[in-house]
Each structure stands twice: as structure tokens, then as C-alpha cells.
Motif scaffolding. Structure first.
Motif, PDB file in Angstrom:
ATOM      1  N   ASP A 165       0.795  -1.132  -0.018  1.00  0.00           N
ATOM      2  CA  ASP A 165       0.047  -0.062   0.216  1.00  0.00           C
ATOM      3  C   ASP A 165       1.000   1.193  -0.005  1.00  0.00           C
ATOM      4  O   ASP A 165       1.947   1.169   0.940  1.00  0.00           O
ATOM      5  N   TYR A 166       0.266   2.229  -0.807  1.00  0.00           N
ATOM      6  CA  TYR A 166       1.156   3.648  -0.653  1.00  0.00           C
ATOM      7  C   TYR A 166       0.242   4.632  -1.052  1.00  0.00           C
ATOM      8  O   TYR A 166      -0.662   4.636  -1.753  1.00  0.00           O
ATOM      9  N   GLU A 167       0.886   5.814  -0.716  1.00  0.00           N
ATOM     10  CA  GLU A 167      -0.191   7.138  -0.972  1.00  0.00           C
ATOM     11  C   GLU A 167       0.497   7.729  -2.408  1.00  0.00           C
ATOM     12  O   GLU A 167       1.740   7.525  -2.450  1.00  0.00           O
ATOM     13  N   SER A 168      -0.395   8.270  -3.081  1.00  0.00           N
ATOM     14  CA  SER A 168       0.358   8.980  -4.438  1.00  0.00           C
ATOM     15  C   SER A 168      -0.461  10.017  -4.627  1.00  0.00           C
ATOM     16  O   SER A 168      -1.492  10.491  -3.971  1.00  0.00           O
ATOM     17  N   GLU A 169      -0.392  10.728  -5.635  1.00  0.00           N
ATOM     18  CA  GLU A 169      -1.379  11.769  -6.490  1.00  0.00           C
ATOM     19  C   GLU A 169      -1.688  11.630  -7.729  1.00  0.00           C
ATOM     20  O   GLU A 169      -0.945  10.937  -8.576  1.00  0.00           O
ATOM     21  N   VAL A 170      -2.689  12.074  -8.191  1.00  0.00           N
ATOM     22  CA  VAL A 170      -3.277  12.005  -9.720  1.00  0.00           C
ATOM     23  C   VAL A 170      -3.819  13.510  -9.748  1.00  0.00           C
ATOM     24  O   VAL A 170      -4.003  14.115  -8.939  1.00  0.00           O
ATOM     25  N   GLU A 171      -4.179  13.669 -11.195  1.00  0.00           N
ATOM     26  CA  GLU A 171      -4.779  14.821 -11.714  1.00  0.00           C
ATOM     27  C   GLU A 171      -5.999  15.011 -10.857  1.00  0.00           C
ATOM     28  O   GLU A 171      -6.916  13.895 -10.754  1.00  0.00           O
ATOM     29  N   ASP A 172      -6.622  16.044 -10.434  1.00  0.00           N
ATOM     30  CA  ASP A 172      -7.668  16.257  -9.667  1.00  0.00           C
ATOM     31  C   ASP A 172      -8.806  16.450 -10.437  1.00  0.00           C
ATOM     32  O   ASP A 172      -9.500  17.503 -10.682  1.00  0.00           O
ATOM     33  N   ASP A 173      -9.307  15.267 -11.283  1.00  0.00           N
ATOM     34  CA  ASP A 173     -10.375  15.337 -11.968  1.00  0.00           C
ATOM     35  C   ASP A 173     -10.987  13.845 -12.153  1.00  0.00           C
ATOM     36  O   ASP A 173     -10.174  12.993 -11.599  1.00  0.00           O
ATOM     37  N   ILE A 174     -12.356  13.921 -12.366  1.00  0.00           N
ATOM     38  CA  ILE A 174     -13.108  12.505 -12.334  1.00  0.00           C
ATOM     39  C   ILE A 174     -12.490  11.422 -13.138  1.00  0.00           C
ATOM     40  O   ILE A 174     -12.132  10.329 -12.502  1.00  0.00           O
ATOM     41  N   LEU A 175     -12.056  11.780 -14.460  1.00  0.00           N
ATOM     42  CA  LEU A 175     -11.709  10.341 -15.018  1.00  0.00           C
ATOM     43  C   LEU A 175     -10.275   9.776 -14.609  1.00  0.00           C
ATOM     44  O   LEU A 175     -10.204   8.712 -14.507  1.00  0.00           O
ATOM     45  N   PRO A 176      -9.133  10.876 -14.287  1.00  0.00           N
ATOM     46  CA  PRO A 176      -7.975  10.111 -14.063  1.00  0.00           C
ATOM     47  C   PRO A 176      -8.191   9.665 -12.321  1.00  0.00           C
ATOM     48  O   PRO A 176      -7.411   8.719 -12.105  1.00  0.00           O
ATOM     49  N   ILE A 177      -9.098  10.195 -11.731  1.00  0.00           N
ATOM     50  CA  ILE A 177      -9.134   9.731 -10.286  1.00  0.00           C
ATOM     51  C   ILE A 177      -9.819   8.299 -10.165  1.00  0.00           C
ATOM     52  O   ILE A 177      -9.317   7.508  -9.626  1.00  0.00           O
ATOM     53  N   PHE A 178     -10.886   8.280 -10.782  1.00  0.00           N
ATOM     54  CA  PHE A 178     -11.638   6.987 -11.133  1.00  0.00           C
ATOM     55  C   PHE A 178     -11.222   5.995 -12.095  1.00  0.00           C
ATOM     56  O   PHE A 178     -11.821   4.944 -12.152  1.00  0.00           O
ATOM     57  N   ARG A 179     -10.412   6.454 -12.839  1.00  0.00           N
ATOM     58  CA  ARG A 179      -9.888   5.616 -14.009  1.00  0.00           C
ATOM     59  C   ARG A 179     -10.991   5.451 -14.733  1.00  0.00           C
ATOM     60  O   ARG A 179     -11.220   4.058 -15.136  1.00  0.00           O
ATOM     61  N   LEU A 192       5.217  -2.593 -10.377  1.00  0.00           N
ATOM     62  CA  LEU A 192       6.681  -2.821  -9.836  1.00  0.00           C
ATOM     63  C   LEU A 192       6.858  -2.534  -8.232  1.00  0.00           C
ATOM     64  O   LEU A 192       6.638  -1.396  -7.810  1.00  0.00           O
ATOM     65  N   LEU A 193       7.322  -3.427  -7.635  1.00  0.00           N
ATOM     66  CA  LEU A 193       7.613  -3.346  -6.284  1.00  0.00           C
ATOM     67  C   LEU A 193       9.273  -3.322  -6.329  1.00  0.00           C
ATOM     68  O   LEU A 193      10.048  -3.957  -6.582  1.00  0.00           O
ATOM     69  N   ILE A 194       9.728  -2.285  -5.375  1.00  0.00           N
ATOM     70  CA  ILE A 194      11.205  -1.982  -5.224  1.00  0.00           C
ATOM     71  C   ILE A 194      11.711  -2.081  -3.531  1.00  0.00           C
ATOM     72  O   ILE A 194      11.183  -1.588  -3.168  1.00  0.00           O
ATOM     73  N   VAL A 229       5.801   5.541  -1.250  1.00  0.00           N
ATOM     74  CA  VAL A 229       6.312   4.798  -0.222  1.00  0.00           C
ATOM     75  C   VAL A 229       5.494   3.631   0.539  1.00  0.00           C
ATOM     76  O   VAL A 229       4.374   4.052   0.667  1.00  0.00           O
ATOM     77  N   ASN A 230       5.877   2.164   0.523  1.00  0.00           N
ATOM     78  CA  ASN A 230       5.101   1.302   0.824  1.00  0.00           C
ATOM     79  C   ASN A 230       4.876   1.361   2.515  1.00  0.00           C
ATOM     80  O   ASN A 230       5.994   1.208   3.111  1.00  0.00           O
ATOM     81  N   PHE A 231       3.691   1.706   3.084  1.00  0.00           N
ATOM     82  CA  PHE A 231       3.560   1.613   4.476  1.00  0.00           C
ATOM     83  C   PHE A 231       2.941   0.395   4.976  1.00  0.00           C
ATOM     84  O   PHE A 231       2.258   0.655   6.206  1.00  0.00           O
ATOM     85  N   ASN A 232       2.637  -0.707   4.165  1.00  0.00           N
ATOM     86  CA  ASN A 232       2.031  -1.928   4.684  1.00  0.00           C
ATOM     87  C   ASN A 232       3.292  -2.904   5.508  1.00  0.00           C
ATOM     88  O   ASN A 232       4.161  -3.081   4.947  1.00  0.00           O
ATOM     89  N   LEU A 233       2.999  -3.004   6.778  1.00  0.00           N
ATOM     90  CA  LEU A 233       4.141  -3.558   7.619  1.00  0.00           C
ATOM     91  C   LEU A 233       4.117  -4.961   7.230  1.00  0.00           C
ATOM     92  O   LEU A 233       5.322  -5.330   7.805  1.00  0.00           O
ATOM     93  N   TYR A 238       9.581  -4.577   0.543  1.00  0.00           N
ATOM     94  CA  TYR A 238       9.586  -3.798  -0.575  1.00  0.00           C
ATOM     95  C   TYR A 238       9.326  -2.388  -0.025  1.00  0.00           C
ATOM     96  O   TYR A 238       8.433  -2.081   0.864  1.00  0.00           O
ATOM     97  N   THR A 239      10.020  -1.458  -0.216  1.00  0.00           N
ATOM     98  CA  THR A 239      10.194  -0.168   0.178  1.00  0.00           C
ATOM     99  C   THR A 239       9.189   0.768  -0.669  1.00  0.00           C
ATOM    100  O   THR A 239       8.812   1.842  -0.083  1.00  0.00           O
ATOM    101  N   HIS A 240       8.939   0.491  -1.836  1.00  0.00           N
ATOM    102  CA  HIS A 240       8.095   1.571  -2.785  1.00  0.00           C
ATOM    103  C   HIS A 240       7.504   0.540  -3.861  1.00  0.00           C
ATOM    104  O   HIS A 240       7.769  -0.510  -4.189  1.00  0.00           O
ATOM    105  N   GLY A 241       6.285   1.408  -4.221  1.00  0.00           N
ATOM    106  CA  GLY A 241       5.603   0.784  -5.147  1.00  0.00           C
ATOM    107  C   GLY A 241       5.282   1.307  -6.282  1.00  0.00           C
ATOM    108  O   GLY A 241       5.196   2.800  -6.243  1.00  0.00           O
ATOM    109  N   VAL A 242       5.028   1.036  -7.653  1.00  0.00           N
ATOM    110  CA  VAL A 242       4.675   1.699  -8.698  1.00  0.00           C
ATOM    111  C   VAL A 242       3.628   1.007  -9.544  1.00  0.00           C
ATOM    112  O   VAL A 242       3.804  -0.242  -9.777  1.00  0.00           O
ATOM    113  N   VAL A 243       2.484   1.746 -10.088  1.00  0.00           N
ATOM    114  CA  VAL A 243       1.644   1.217 -11.110  1.00  0.00           C
ATOM    115  C   VAL A 243       1.512   2.003 -12.100  1.00  0.00           C
ATOM    116  O   VAL A 243       1.292   3.146 -12.095  1.00  0.00           O
ATOM    117  N   ILE A 244       1.476   1.407 -13.220  1.00  0.00           N
ATOM    118  CA  ILE A 244       1.528   2.166 -14.687  1.00  0.00           C
ATOM    119  C   ILE A 244       0.596   1.389 -15.441  1.00  0.00           C
ATOM    120  O   ILE A 244       0.640   0.138 -15.469  1.00  0.00           O
TER     121      ILE A 244
END
Length: 291
Positions: A165-179, A192-194, A229-233, A238-244
Motif C-alpha cells: 500500500d502507498y499514497e500517491s497523487e493524480v490529476e484532480d479530475d473525475i476521469l483520472p481519479i476514478f480511472r 513494480l515493487l522495489i 512509499v510502501n506503508f504496509n508493515l 519492498y520499500t516502494h511501489g509503482v503502478v503504470i
């Protein structure tokens, strides 16, 4: 341009045979719906706020007008299925996992599927969720409906569950937030887990920022990316996560086969990376959505 199959020692990504077919899992649209993740609670406008650079020669400021961002929480769950998992059992498991978005508040996006690449840990399926805030994620882990799905429809078929689990940011609009939107209906989800080496936090952030900048330079290949940054104990290995989200499998191969990506990984990641785990799976439309 033909991308040759290869497995780079500099990168966690192994490009298999380009002619290999992804396993496609069709999922029925769930009809036993109790709650939908409505966008109205967010109070978002539909107008896009795109970054624009105006030339100073036109008498305007040359400072970029970057889009406003909204914080979100990303959840990735990787599963190891039993070797003799049948198509019917797999369909049952994925169908029930998919319905979690309708049974609890706070879930704003979901994707899941059978992993299309081999990995050392033999993870077979991936389950991705996006939440509005950390509090929603905590409630998700404790939700009786979700716990029931794990007990009755996941545990009988899978073992070795990994949560990041990690916190991130996306563009503040309906389509990018809700995919939402057509561009999110297809493509390849890449996770990608690193694990970075100790005392490399500054270099790790620089590497991830550089990767983000590179990803932004390929809008024809990439729909959206997040990192954090991964905050799941339970998975601190894995210290970080990436989703593309890539637009297609061809887009996926073109990006990871590019010299820009290979050079970036070698110069920014290779010396500070302890280990990585990468998986990807195909995205297919589910059917008519029930809102």
C-alpha cells in the motif's frame, strides 16, 4: 519498429516473445450490487486543467500551469494460485474480488487479472484497488464482506498473499481519479515493487522522480502512473511501489525496450536497488457498468 525479445540484467522487466498471447479472462458484470462508488461525493468538476507553458515573448508568464493534484491511496495484492486451479475456480475468485468495489465505501478504482509474466515468487494473479484515503483502506482490511471473500473464494484456491500500500497523487479530475473513460477500458496494468538499499532515500526519490518524468514523456504509450512509499508493515521487504497503465501490450514493450528506459534504470536505479518484483496483466472491459 520491431522489439526483440530480451531480458535485461539492468532492469526488472523481462520482455518475452512479442508474439505470445496474453491469457484473457472475461468477467461478467456483477448484478448483486449494494453500493456504487459515486463520484458526486468528491465534488469534482469535469473540466480538464491541463498544464500550459506560455512563451514569455507573448507578454505572459513562462511558469507552467501544472494541473491540480489530489491524494489517493493505492493497494496492490498479489496471489499465488494452486497449480491445478480450474477456469471455473479462477472465474469465481476474480468475480468475487471484483464485487468488493460495490460492497464498501472508499473504493474508487479496481483492476485484476491473471499475471502474464513469469516471476521468481510464482505469483499468478494481481488485484489492484484505489482508495480515497488511508482510513478507507483500514476499513477495507477489516470489512466482513472482504474477509468472507478471502476465506471462501480466495484461500481455497490461493496462498502466499502479498499486500503493498502507498499514497500517491493524480490529476484532480473525475476521469483520472476514478480511472474512467475509454482509455482505461483496455491496456496492460504493470506493477513494480522495489526494495532500495539502506541509506539511499534521497537517491531513491531522485530515481523515482526521474522515472516519473520519463513516463510523462510517453503519453502515446501510457495512460497513468503512480508511485509511493510502501506503508504496509506485512510487506516491508519492498520499500516502494509503482503502478503504470499502458495503452496496449505493444506500448508496454516499446517503453521497456527503449534506450531511454534502459539508460535511466542503469544510471539511477541499478546501484541503489536491492531487489525488485514486477508483474503485468491484461485489462479487458467487464461489460455494462451498474451505477
Amino acid at each position: 519498429m520491431l522489439i526483440q525479445a530480451h531480458c535485461s540484467t539492468l532492469s526488472p522487466i523481462c520482455l518475452a516473445n512479442p508474439n505470445r498471447q496474453f491469457p484473457i479472462i472475461s468477467r461478467r458484470a456483477p448484478f448483486n450490487v449494494y453500493r456504487s462508488n459515486g463520484a458526486a461525493n468528491w465534488g469534482l468538476g469535469r473540466k480538464k486543467n491541463r498544464g500550459v507553458i506560455v512563451s514569455a515573448s507573448e507578454g505572459q508568464s513562462s511558469t507552467p500551469n501544472f494541473p491540480k493534484k489530489r491524494k489517493i491511496v493505492e493497494h496492490v495484492c498479489l496471489l499465488k494460485s494452486k497449480e491445478d486451479l480450474s477456469d471455473e475456480e479462477e472465474q469465481d475468485m476474480l468475480d468475487y474480488l471484483y464485487t468488493t468495489q460495490y460492497q464498501m465505501r472508499g473504493i474508487v478504482a479496481i483492476s485484476l487479472g491473471r499475471i502474464g509474466n513469469e516471476n521468481l515468487h510464482k505469483y499468478s494473479h494481481a488485484f489492484y484497488l484505489r482508495f480515497q484515503r488511508k482510513e478507507d483502506l483500514v476499513k477495507f482490511y477489516q470489512n466482513p464482506f472482504y474477509l468472507g471473500i478471502l476465506k471462501e473464494h480466495v484461500s481455497p484456491y490461493c496462498h502466499g498473499l502479498l499486500n503493498v500500500d502507498y499514497e500517491s497523487e493524480v490529476e484532480d479530475d473525475i476521469l483520472p481519479i476514478f480511472r474512467k473513460g475509454e482509455e482505461f477500458n483496455f491496456g496492460v496494468e504493470f506493477v513494480l515493487l522495489i526494495s532500495f538499499v539502506d541509506n539511499a532515500s534521497d537517491h531513491a526519490e531522485d530515481a523515482l522522480v526521474s522515472l516519473e518524468g520519463l513516463l510523462m514523456g510517453f503519453p502515446s504509450l501510457i495512460v497513468q502512473s503512480t508511485r509511493g512509499v510502501n506503508f504496509n508493515l506485512s510487506s516491508k521487504e519492498y520499500t516502494h511501489g509503482v503502478v503504470i497503465r499502458f495503452r496496449s501490450f505493444d506500448s508496454f514493450e516499446i517503453f521497456f525496450g527503449s534506450s531511454e528506459y534502459k539508460d535511466l534504470w542503469k544510471s539511477k536505479f541499478e546501484k541503489i536497488t536491492q531487489k525488485t518484483l514486477s508483474v503485468h496483466f491484461l485489462i479487458q472491459p467487464v461489460g455494462s457498468e451498474i451505477m
